[in-house]
Motif scaffolding. Structure first.
Motif, PDB file in Angstrom:
ATOM      1  N   MET A   1       0.838  -1.177   0.000  1.00 28.38           N
ATOM      2  CA  MET A   1       0.000   0.000   0.000  1.00 28.38           C
ATOM      3  C   MET A   1       0.890   1.249   0.000  1.00 28.38           C
ATOM      4  SD  MET A   1      -3.210  -1.063   0.173  1.00 28.38           S
ATOM      5  CE  MET A   1      -4.243   0.150   0.925  1.00 28.38           C
ATOM      6  N   TYR A   2       0.362   2.290  -0.597  1.00 32.14           N
ATOM      7  CA  TYR A   2       1.104   3.540  -0.719  1.00 32.14           C
ATOM      8  C   TYR A   2       0.223   4.729  -0.354  1.00 32.14           C
ATOM      9  CZ  TYR A   2       4.349   0.572  -3.127  1.00 32.14           C
ATOM     10  OH  TYR A   2       5.220  -0.439  -3.418  1.00 32.14           O
ATOM     11  N   ARG A   3       0.844   5.740   0.233  1.00 25.60           N
ATOM     12  CA  ARG A   3       0.201   7.032   0.440  1.00 25.60           C
ATOM     13  C   ARG A   3       0.664   7.900  -0.717  1.00 25.60           C
ATOM     14  NH1 ARG A   3       2.169   9.831   5.135  1.00 25.60           N
ATOM     15  NH2 ARG A   3       4.036   8.601   4.886  1.00 25.60           N
ATOM     16  N   ILE A   4      -0.281   8.427  -1.466  1.00 27.20           N
ATOM     17  CA  ILE A   4       0.093   9.237  -2.618  1.00 27.20           C
ATOM     18  C   ILE A   4      -0.560  10.612  -2.524  1.00 27.20           C
ATOM     19  CG2 ILE A   4       0.400   7.213  -4.088  1.00 27.20           C
ATOM     20  CD1 ILE A   4      -2.250   8.040  -5.498  1.00 27.20           C
ATOM     21  N   ALA A   5       0.034  11.543  -3.215  1.00 24.29           N
ATOM     22  CA  ALA A   5      -0.557  12.858  -3.418  1.00 24.29           C
ATOM     23  C   ALA A   5      -0.508  13.125  -4.915  1.00 24.29           C
ATOM     24  CB  ALA A   5       0.190  13.936  -2.652  1.00 24.29           C
ATOM     25  N   ILE A   6      -1.663  13.440  -5.477  1.00 27.17           N
ATOM     26  CA  ILE A   6      -1.760  13.784  -6.890  1.00 27.17           C
ATOM     27  C   ILE A   6      -1.787  15.306  -6.945  1.00 27.17           C
ATOM     28  CG2 ILE A   6      -3.105  13.540  -9.002  1.00 27.17           C
ATOM     29  CD1 ILE A   6      -4.463  11.092  -7.445  1.00 27.17           C
ATOM     30  N   VAL A   7      -0.814  15.867  -7.630  1.00 26.38           N
ATOM     31  CA  VAL A   7      -0.647  17.318  -7.662  1.00 26.38           C
ATOM     32  C   VAL A   7      -0.837  17.796  -9.099  1.00 26.38           C
ATOM     33  CG1 VAL A   7       0.931  19.208  -7.161  1.00 26.38           C
ATOM     34  CG2 VAL A   7       1.024  17.117  -5.786  1.00 26.38           C
ATOM     35  N   ARG A   8      -1.762  18.735  -9.263  1.00 24.95           N
ATOM     36  CA  ARG A   8      -1.995  19.352 -10.572  1.00 24.95           C
ATOM     37  C   ARG A   8      -1.902  20.858 -10.421  1.00 24.95           C
ATOM     38  NH1 ARG A   8      -6.118  15.450 -10.152  1.00 24.95           N
ATOM     39  NH2 ARG A   8      -5.885  13.743 -11.613  1.00 24.95           N
ATOM     40  N   LYS A   9      -1.299  21.503 -11.380  1.00 21.33           N
ATOM     41  CA  LYS A   9      -1.111  22.957 -11.328  1.00 21.33           C
ATOM     42  C   LYS A   9      -2.455  23.652 -11.106  1.00 21.33           C
ATOM     43  CE  LYS A   9       0.976  26.766 -13.806  1.00 21.33           C
ATOM     44  NZ  LYS A   9       1.743  27.148 -14.975  1.00 21.33           N
ATOM     45  N   GLY A  10      -2.466  24.551 -10.126  1.00 21.01           N
ATOM     46  CA  GLY A  10      -3.656  25.338  -9.856  1.00 21.01           C
ATOM     47  C   GLY A  10      -4.731  24.629  -9.049  1.00 21.01           C
ATOM     48  N   GLN A  11      -4.447  23.408  -8.555  1.00 20.44           N
ATOM     49  CA  GLN A  11      -5.431  22.654  -7.790  1.00 20.44           C
ATOM     50  C   GLN A  11      -4.815  22.195  -6.473  1.00 20.44           C
ATOM     51  OE1 GLN A  11      -7.163  19.423  -9.993  1.00 20.44           O
ATOM     52  NE2 GLN A  11      -7.279  20.604 -11.880  1.00 20.44           N
ATOM     53  N   LEU A  12      -5.670  21.952  -5.503  1.00 19.62           N
ATOM     54  CA  LEU A  12      -5.197  21.377  -4.247  1.00 19.62           C
ATOM     55  C   LEU A  12      -4.752  19.942  -4.487  1.00 19.62           C
ATOM     56  CD1 LEU A  12      -7.939  22.651  -1.787  1.00 19.62           C
ATOM     57  CD2 LEU A  12      -5.613  23.514  -2.048  1.00 19.62           C
ATOM     58  N   ALA A  13      -3.767  19.501  -3.746  1.00 18.70           N
ATOM     59  CA  ALA A  13      -3.291  18.120  -3.864  1.00 18.70           C
ATOM     60  C   ALA A  13      -4.389  17.166  -3.412  1.00 18.70           C
ATOM     61  CB  ALA A  13      -2.041  17.921  -3.021  1.00 18.70           C
ATOM     62  N   GLU A  14      -4.534  16.085  -4.128  1.00 16.89           N
ATOM     63  CA  GLU A  14      -5.493  15.029  -3.788  1.00 16.89           C
ATOM     64  C   GLU A  14      -4.707  13.894  -3.143  1.00 16.89           C
ATOM     65  OE1 GLU A  14      -8.355  11.864  -6.096  1.00 16.89           O
ATOM     66  OE2 GLU A  14      -7.746  13.674  -7.148  1.00 16.89           O
ATOM     67  N   ARG A  15      -5.013  13.591  -1.902  1.00 18.70           N
ATOM     68  CA  ARG A  15      -4.281  12.556  -1.167  1.00 18.70           C
ATOM     69  C   ARG A  15      -5.104  11.279  -1.110  1.00 18.70           C
ATOM     70  NH1 ARG A  15      -0.060  15.294   0.870  1.00 18.70           N
ATOM     71  NH2 ARG A  15      -0.341  17.492   1.247  1.00 18.70           N
ATOM     72  N   ARG A  16      -4.410  10.141  -1.272  1.00 23.20           N
ATOM     73  CA  ARG A  16      -5.077   8.836  -1.260  1.00 23.20           C
ATOM     74  C   ARG A  16      -4.145   7.785  -0.673  1.00 23.20           C
ATOM     75  NH1 ARG A  16      -7.199   7.709  -7.366  1.00 23.20           N
ATOM     76  NH2 ARG A  16      -8.127   9.749  -7.727  1.00 23.20           N
ATOM     77  N   ILE A  17      -4.746   6.665  -0.337  1.00 20.69           N
ATOM     78  CA  ILE A  17      -4.003   5.444  -0.038  1.00 20.69           C
ATOM     79  C   ILE A  17      -4.408   4.457  -1.123  1.00 20.69           C
ATOM     80  CG2 ILE A  17      -3.718   3.539   1.595  1.00 20.69           C
ATOM     81  CD1 ILE A  17      -4.112   5.576   3.826  1.00 20.69           C
ATOM     82  N   CYS A  18      -3.420   3.809  -1.734  1.00 22.58           N
ATOM     83  CA  CYS A  18      -3.739   2.922  -2.845  1.00 22.58           C
ATOM     84  C   CYS A  18      -2.787   1.736  -2.900  1.00 22.58           C
ATOM     85  CB  CYS A  18      -3.702   3.688  -4.160  1.00 22.58           C
ATOM     86  SG  CYS A  18      -2.078   4.261  -4.656  1.00 22.58           S
ATOM     87  N   THR A  19      -3.187   0.748  -3.664  1.00 16.51           N
ATOM     88  CA  THR A  19      -2.342  -0.411  -3.946  1.00 16.51           C
ATOM     89  C   THR A  19      -1.445  -0.084  -5.136  1.00 16.51           C
ATOM     90  OG1 THR A  19      -3.890  -1.362  -5.538  1.00 16.51           O
ATOM     91  CG2 THR A  19      -4.195  -1.980  -3.205  1.00 16.51           C
ATOM     92  N   GLY A  20      -0.537  -0.977  -5.450  1.00 19.46           N
ATOM     93  CA  GLY A  20       0.316  -0.789  -6.619  1.00 19.46           C
ATOM     94  C   GLY A  20      -0.483  -0.730  -7.909  1.00 19.46           C
ATOM     95  N   ASP A  21      -1.505  -1.568  -8.050  1.00 19.99           N
ATOM     96  CA  ASP A  21      -2.342  -1.545  -9.253  1.00 19.99           C
ATOM     97  C   ASP A  21      -3.114  -0.231  -9.351  1.00 19.99           C
ATOM     98  OD1 ASP A  21      -1.497  -4.061 -10.054  1.00 19.99           O
ATOM     99  OD2 ASP A  21      -3.218  -5.083  -9.144  1.00 19.99           O
ATOM    100  N   GLU A  22      -3.623   0.248  -8.235  1.00 20.67           N
ATOM    101  CA  GLU A  22      -4.331   1.525  -8.238  1.00 20.67           C
ATOM    102  C   GLU A  22      -3.385   2.671  -8.574  1.00 20.67           C
ATOM    103  OE1 GLU A  22      -7.805   0.481  -4.971  1.00 20.67           O
ATOM    104  OE2 GLU A  22      -5.841   1.156  -4.270  1.00 20.67           O
ATOM    105  N   LEU A  23      -2.133   2.570  -8.140  1.00 23.49           N
ATOM    106  CA  LEU A  23      -1.141   3.583  -8.462  1.00 23.49           C
ATOM    107  C   LEU A  23      -0.972   3.687  -9.974  1.00 23.49           C
ATOM    108  CD1 LEU A  23       1.043   5.641  -7.743  1.00 23.49           C
ATOM    109  CD2 LEU A  23       2.625   3.725  -7.454  1.00 23.49           C
TER     110      LEU A  23
END
Length: 85
Positions: A1-23
Motif C-alpha cells: 500500500m502507498y500514500r500518494i498525493a496527486i498534484v496538478r497545477k492550480g489545484q489542491l493536492a489530492e491525497r489517497r491510499i492505494c495499492t500498486g495496481d491503483e497507483l
C-alpha cells in the motif's frame, strides 16, 4: 500500500491510499489529464517507470513521478503509518 498525493497545477493536492495496481491507474489518469494519450507501445515503459518509483519509495521512503504540470508523490503506507505530512 502507498500514500500518494496527486498534484496538478492550480489545484489542491489530492491525497489517497492505494495499492500498486491503483497507483498505475492514477498515473495513467494523470497522463491523460495532461492531454496525452497512452498507446499500446507505452504500457511496458510506463510499467517499468512506475515499478522503479515503487521500489524507490519502498527503499528510500519517497518517490515522485512528474508528467507535464502534474505529479504523483509516493510514500509507503502501513497500518502503523501516521498522516503527519
Amino acid at each position: 500500500m502507498y500514500r500518494i498525493a496527486i498534484v496538478r497545477k492550480g489545484q489542491l493536492a489530492e491525497r489517497r491510499i492505494c495499492t500498486g495496481d491503483e497507483l498505475q491507474e492514477v498515473v495513467y489518469a494523470l497522463i491523460r489529464s495532461q492531454g496525452s494519450t497512452i498507446g499500446d507501445g507505452d504500457h511496458a515503459g510506463l510499467s517499468r517507470v512506475i515499478g522503479a518509483a515503487r521500489s524507490l519509495a519502498d527503499g528510500e521512503g519517497f518517490a515522485a513521478l512528474e508528467f507535464g504540470s502534474g505529479a504523483v508523490t509516493i510514500r509507503p503506507h502501513s497500518n502503523e503509518s501516521h498522516s503527519n505530512e
